[in-house]
Design an enzyme around this catalytic site. Structure first.
Site, PDB file in Angstrom:
ATOM      1  N   GLU A  69      -7.237   0.486  -4.138  1.00  0.00           N
ATOM      2  CA  GLU A  69      -7.145   0.352  -2.680  1.00  0.00           C
ATOM      3  C   GLU A  69      -8.435  -0.170  -2.030  1.00  0.00           C
ATOM      4  O   GLU A  69      -8.380  -1.117  -1.245  1.00  0.00           O
ATOM      5  CB  GLU A  69      -6.713   1.688  -2.058  1.00  0.00           C
ATOM      6  CG  GLU A  69      -5.233   1.929  -2.305  1.00  0.00           C
ATOM      7  CD  GLU A  69      -4.804   3.376  -2.212  1.00  0.00           C
ATOM      8  OE1 GLU A  69      -5.590   4.229  -1.750  1.00  0.00           O
ATOM      9  OE2 GLU A  69      -3.666   3.662  -2.625  1.00  0.00           O
TER      10      GLU A  69
ATOM     11  N   ASP B 153       0.892  -1.165   0.000  1.00  0.00           N
ATOM     12  CA  ASP B 153       0.000   0.000   0.000  1.00  0.00           C
ATOM     13  C   ASP B 153       0.926   1.209   0.000  1.00  0.00           C
ATOM     14  O   ASP B 153       1.531   1.537   1.024  1.00  0.00           O
ATOM     15  CB  ASP B 153      -0.872  -0.056   1.269  1.00  0.00           C
ATOM     16  CG  ASP B 153      -1.635   1.240   1.509  1.00  0.00           C
ATOM     17  OD1 ASP B 153      -1.651   2.096   0.612  1.00  0.00           O
ATOM     18  OD2 ASP B 153      -2.227   1.375   2.603  1.00  0.00           O
TER      19      ASP B 153
ATOM     20  N   ASP C 219     -12.836   5.135   1.578  1.00  0.00           N
ATOM     21  CA  ASP C 219     -11.401   5.074   1.863  1.00  0.00           C
ATOM     22  C   ASP C 219     -10.868   6.504   1.885  1.00  0.00           C
ATOM     23  O   ASP C 219     -10.691   7.121   0.838  1.00  0.00           O
ATOM     24  CB  ASP C 219     -10.718   4.231   0.772  1.00  0.00           C
ATOM     25  CG  ASP C 219      -9.218   4.077   1.000  1.00  0.00           C
ATOM     26  OD1 ASP C 219      -8.685   4.715   1.926  1.00  0.00           O
ATOM     27  OD2 ASP C 219      -8.589   3.314   0.253  1.00  0.00           O
TER      28      ASP C 219
ATOM     29  N   LYS D  98       2.457  11.442  -3.280  1.00  0.00           N
ATOM     30  CA  LYS D  98       1.413  10.717  -4.017  1.00  0.00           C
ATOM     31  C   LYS D  98       0.411  11.676  -4.661  1.00  0.00           C
ATOM     32  O   LYS D  98      -0.172  11.382  -5.688  1.00  0.00           O
ATOM     33  CB  LYS D  98       0.700   9.780  -3.040  1.00  0.00           C
ATOM     34  CG  LYS D  98      -0.323   8.873  -3.674  1.00  0.00           C
ATOM     35  CD  LYS D  98      -0.740   7.836  -2.672  1.00  0.00           C
ATOM     36  CE  LYS D  98      -1.852   6.953  -3.170  1.00  0.00           C
ATOM     37  NZ  LYS D  98      -2.220   5.958  -2.162  1.00  0.00           N
TER      38      LYS D  98
END
Ligand code: AMP
Length: 569
Positions: free
Chosen positions: A147, A8, A169, A70
């Site tokens: 994810e 992850d 999420d 990210k």
């Protein structure tokens, strides 16, 4: 047997997991932690730091430390550290390199295969960049998976009954909503939506703004242009935010505010949960738009959701849990560890791909429509969003003019009606079209989305059968040369990292040898001769000197000499 890991690659933290004896487990990093901060830094000396080593020096070296990279994946953003520009995928590659080297250290063998997760709502460029980062770090990236899908793989493995599940999420930098149907080992993603620019960082920023204003208005300190103080404020602000998830108010000690002289002021400020929720209410509201869209795409209402699963550290905020309960009229499921569940699911998918786990089928979808720009700047959809992947679709185009040998196309991803409002994946040009009268050429352009959600485009002139050359010019992608360069640098970093680890291990062994020798003297002072005592004391002194000089080879040799001496005695 070769192992494959699940990673992850998070905005704030990254986690690695593996299947061992049929069970998925998180692998601790070299520091013994489950979570590795997704932070990269270059020191004044030019040393590269990753993870907690980078995070812990962030306030003292803000200029050359990068966090939350990210958020920029798939863009042409470059960050300059110590005079060198890095692409987001290079920074991510350093983070992945550390993970690779830590898991290899843990298993004592080389680990190449990995499944890496991305937010479901990542577009093609963001996925490609993630894949590139994996390759640069030396991984064989078996699959890029979403994810929330990974989370549901981890969550739903042992559940028999069919359930419609909605996953929220909310991590450090991104928000995803996914709707899945689970049952009999089938994980069918029905719809995904989200916002790749919404996450815990935004809540932190609000706390920082609030505290900055409070410092100015109530204490007369203006820290807006003090980068170091702002970085400290961000750290304590984030900590306070976490505290507010289980406390009504958080006290924030501020000991880094410079006074007019050279000193520092010690201040205590506080923020209560009500204030925190008031100043971030609009951020929480932002979860609802993508949720409504995903429900509508899946043809479902909020009531038909059997279970709401919360994933990502930011869903620990009570405001998010209340919002889930209010929206879906049921308490959300919070049993899974929101920090680790995505990596666990990625490891499950890696296990499926390696044939270690059977009877699990994952049916995923593409988050965004894919198409091209047509006349009048319109966006023409060729593959609609939420299509099951892998998928492909083609469309025939013709030449507008006589003898036209070149045609230009703009490939886009998004949901807006006008081409300019969508994300450009790049332009391509069909060349070598045979000269034909207008309307006679038949060019079939085929769009494919592979299992990773990554787009490929190919084209053929049907009239003559000529396969045409396609060039995608996506500005965010790196050239082959740049990828190779970055791989080399990441490898060099791995060497450097390995060397640094060895140095640390050598000095740890030296320290314990000194302690052992000192203990030896303490316990046996009465029993050993004066000459033995002198020899040991001299060995300790020499070892301490070598340690102070920091010359690893010498430290190693002197540790060995001391050990031999103690053994002899
Ligand atoms: P992730 O990307 O899933 O690791 O999520 C990281 C984000 O979760 C960061 O913004 C953290 O500040 C946030 N977070 C972690 N724990 C908590 C907590 N107890 N309360 C609020 N936010 C949290």
């Amino acid at each position: 047997m070769t192992k494959a890991i699940g990673i992850d690659l998070g905005t704030t933290y990254s986690v690695a997991a593996v299947i061992e004896d049929g069970l998925a487990k998180v692998i601790k990093n070299a520091e013994g932690e489950n979570l590795t901060p997704s932070v990269f830094a270059v020191t004044d000396m030019g040393h590269k730091l990753v993870g907690s080593a980078a995070k812990s020096q962030a306030a003292a070296n803000t200029e050359n430390t990068v966090m939350s990279i990210k958020r920029y994946m798939g863009s042409d953003y470059r960050v300059s550290l110590n005079g060198r520009a890095y692409s987001p995928q290079e920074i991510s590659a350093f983070i992945l390199r550390k993970i690779k080297s830590d898991v290899e250290n843990y298993f004592g063998e080389e680990i190449e295969k990995a499944v890496i997760t991305v937010p479901a709502y990542f577009n093609d460029g963001q996925r490609q960049a993630t894949r590139e980062a994996g390759i640069m770090a030396g991984f064989d990236v078996m699959r890029i998976i979403n994810e929330p899908t990974a989370a549901s793989l981890a969550y739903g493995l042992d559940r028999e009954e069919i359930q419609t599940i909605l996953v929220w999420d909310l991590g450090g930098g991104t928000f995803d909503v996914s709707i899945l149907e689970l049952g009999d080992g089938l994980f069918h993603v029905k719809a995904v939506n989200g916002n790749t620019r919404l996450g815990g960082d935004d809540w932190d920023e609000r706390v920082v703004d609030y505290l900055t204003e409070k410092l100015l208005n109530e204490h007369g300190f203006d820290i807006k242009s003090d980068k170091t103080a702002l970085q400290h404020l961000k750290e304590v602000g984030e900590k306070a935010k976490r505290e507010l998830s289980y406390k009504r108010a958080a006290k924030i000690p501020l000991n880094f505010i410079k006074t007019n002289g050279n000193g520092f002021k010690n201040l205590n400020v506080s923020i209560d949960r009500k204030t925190f929720e008031d100043i971030t209410a609009d951020l929480s509201e932002k979860l609802l738009g993508p949720t409504r869209q995903a429900l509508s795409d899946a043809g479902l209402s909020a009531k038909s959701i059997d279970r709401v699963v919360l994933v990502g550290g930011s869903t620990r905020m009570p405001s998010i849990r209340h919002l889930a309960e209010k929206t879906f009229h049921k308490k959300p499921y919070i049993e899974v560890n929101p920090d680790e569940v995505v990596a666990i699911g990625a490891a499950v998918q890696a296990g499926v791909l390696m044939g270690e786990i059977n009877d699990v089928v994952l049916v995923d979808v593409t988050p965004l429509s894919l198409g091209i720009e047509t006349q009048g700047g319109l966006f023409s959809r060729i593959i609609p969003r939420n299509s099951i992947i892998p998928t492909s679709a083609g469309q025939i185009f013709t030449n507008a003019e006589d003898n036209q040998t070149v045609m230009d196309f703009q490939v886009l991803q998004g949901e807006r009606e006008m081409a300019v409002d969508n994300i450009s994946l790049g332009q391509f040009q069909l060349t070598d079209i045979p000269p034909l009268p207008g309307g006679k050429a038949q060019v079939e352009v085929t769009f494919e989305i592979d299992v990773n959600g990554i787009v490929k485009v190919s084209a053929q002139e049907l009239y003559t059968g000529v396969q045409t050359v396609i060039r995608i010019d996506a500005s965010h992608l790196l050239s082959d040369e740049q990828v190779k360069e970055a791989m080399k640098e990441a490898e060099a970093f791995a060497e450097e990292d390995k060397k640094r680890r060895e140095d640390v291990e050598i000095s740890i062994r030296a320290d314990s040898m000194i302690r052992a020798a000192e203990l030896f003297i303490e316990e046996r002072r009465e029993k050993i001769s004066a000459s033995c005592l002198r020899q040991i004391e001299s060995a300790i002194l020499k070892l301490k000197e070598a340690l102070a000089e920091g010359e690893s080879e010498r430290v190693k040799n002197r540790t060995e000499e001391t050990r031999k001496l103690l053994d002899k005695m």
